[in-house]
Design a protein around this motif. Sequence first.
Motif, PDB file in Angstrom:
ATOM      1  N   ARG A   7      59.112  62.519  53.476  1.00 42.94           N
ATOM      2  CA  ARG A   7      60.107  61.887  52.598  1.00 42.94           C
ATOM      3  C   ARG A   7      59.794  62.230  51.160  1.00 42.94           C
ATOM      4  N   TRP A   8      60.829  62.627  50.433  1.00 46.89           N
ATOM      5  CA  TRP A   8      60.711  62.879  48.994  1.00 46.89           C
ATOM      6  C   TRP A   8      61.517  61.828  48.245  1.00 46.89           C
ATOM      7  N   ILE A  16      60.310  64.721  41.252  1.00 46.30           N
ATOM      8  CA  ILE A  16      60.409  64.741  42.710  1.00 46.30           C
ATOM      9  C   ILE A  16      59.003  64.535  43.255  1.00 46.30           C
ATOM     10  N   LEU A  67      66.473  71.557  44.148  1.00 44.16           N
ATOM     11  CA  LEU A  67      66.034  71.197  45.493  1.00 44.16           C
ATOM     12  C   LEU A  67      66.013  72.412  46.413  1.00 44.16           C
ATOM     13  N   LEU A 105      65.420  62.308  51.833  1.00 43.14           N
ATOM     14  CA  LEU A 105      65.397  62.204  50.383  1.00 43.14           C
ATOM     15  C   LEU A 105      65.834  60.800  49.986  1.00 43.14           C
ATOM     16  N   SER A 147      66.745  58.198  46.630  1.00 40.52           N
ATOM     17  CA  SER A 147      67.070  58.128  45.206  1.00 40.52           C
ATOM     18  C   SER A 147      67.860  56.857  44.941  1.00 40.52           C
ATOM     19  N   SER A 185      73.686  67.994  50.676  1.00 40.43           N
ATOM     20  CA  SER A 185      73.006  67.247  51.733  1.00 40.43           C
ATOM     21  C   SER A 185      73.624  67.527  53.093  1.00 40.43           C
ATOM     22  N   TRP A 197      70.042  61.647  53.192  1.00 40.99           N
ATOM     23  CA  TRP A 197      69.835  61.165  51.815  1.00 40.99           C
ATOM     24  C   TRP A 197      69.994  59.646  51.822  1.00 40.99           C
TER      25      TRP A 197
END
Length: 308
Positions: A119-120, A140, A166, A179, A181, A196, A203
């Motif tokens: 996971r980022w 990131i 990315l 991901l 955010s 994505s 995401w």
Amino acid sequence: MVRPAAKRDAVAHLKSHHGMSERRACAVLSVDRKMIRYRSRRPADTELRSRLRELAAERRRFGYRRLFILLGWEGERSSLNRIYRLYKEEGLTVRRRKSRRKAIGTRAPILVVAKPNARWSLDFVHDQMANGRRFRVLNIVDDVTRECLAAIPDTSISGVRVARELTLLIAKRGRPGMLVSDNGTEFTSNAILAWSQDHGIEWHYIAPGKPTQNAYAESFNGRMRDELLNESLFISLAHARAVIGNWVHDYNTARPHSSLGYQTPAAHAANLQATGSASPPLRGSEADPVAHIAPTGVTLDETLPMAG
């Protein structure tokens, strides 16, 4: 401008509370008695009001103009002004949305496999140069290894730029499993949604107003703010890129991280790659220890006096 209904209420108040006659109350308020005695002869429009409420309930973001069109398709011959009057009287006015667009993402707790690229997290941090010009940094972070995978400073970073960065990062490091955010406009743009979908990467958007759900990126931003941005004066954007790049390299390779047993993120990632062993569970999946692990070289005899 006072409406007739308000004037009628004022006359009624003078008559009931001050014992005035209708003639005297109208003279005091300078109101025509004909207006006070007037009673509307408009029909109740019960069926039309009911249908208008039904359509408004079905189409909650429709205003009176679109509801007027829908009623016209059903054969209603009322004018736009009449529909607007009934629309206002029924209290169907649509509240305008002033907040930013928020993408619809998963809201369930995330279970993450303890391995690199599981996971980022992405987030922005802001600062300004010596001349007052503001810039932002796209950070990131790998949530498992705690590495800063990229810190991209620029005066403007759009959703297209985020997608491009990315793509370059994936070509160098590999695909992330997920991901994470916030709901910033850069992350909810059509460019990111298309990217994505094309790459088949989930995401996850945190709940609005809950930055703790993006804790790893927020924690890294705090370290960057405290250790770098508050301590540096950037002359230009090129200078900021050089300084931030050097700091990120130091953060990954030389700075001990307490959550990793005081290993550096790069060393911890290398151990995971070499041994294939599981990383310590992500914070929140188990109880925190009473005290952090002591740095390498600190013995028990040294820690006991310090603990008292």
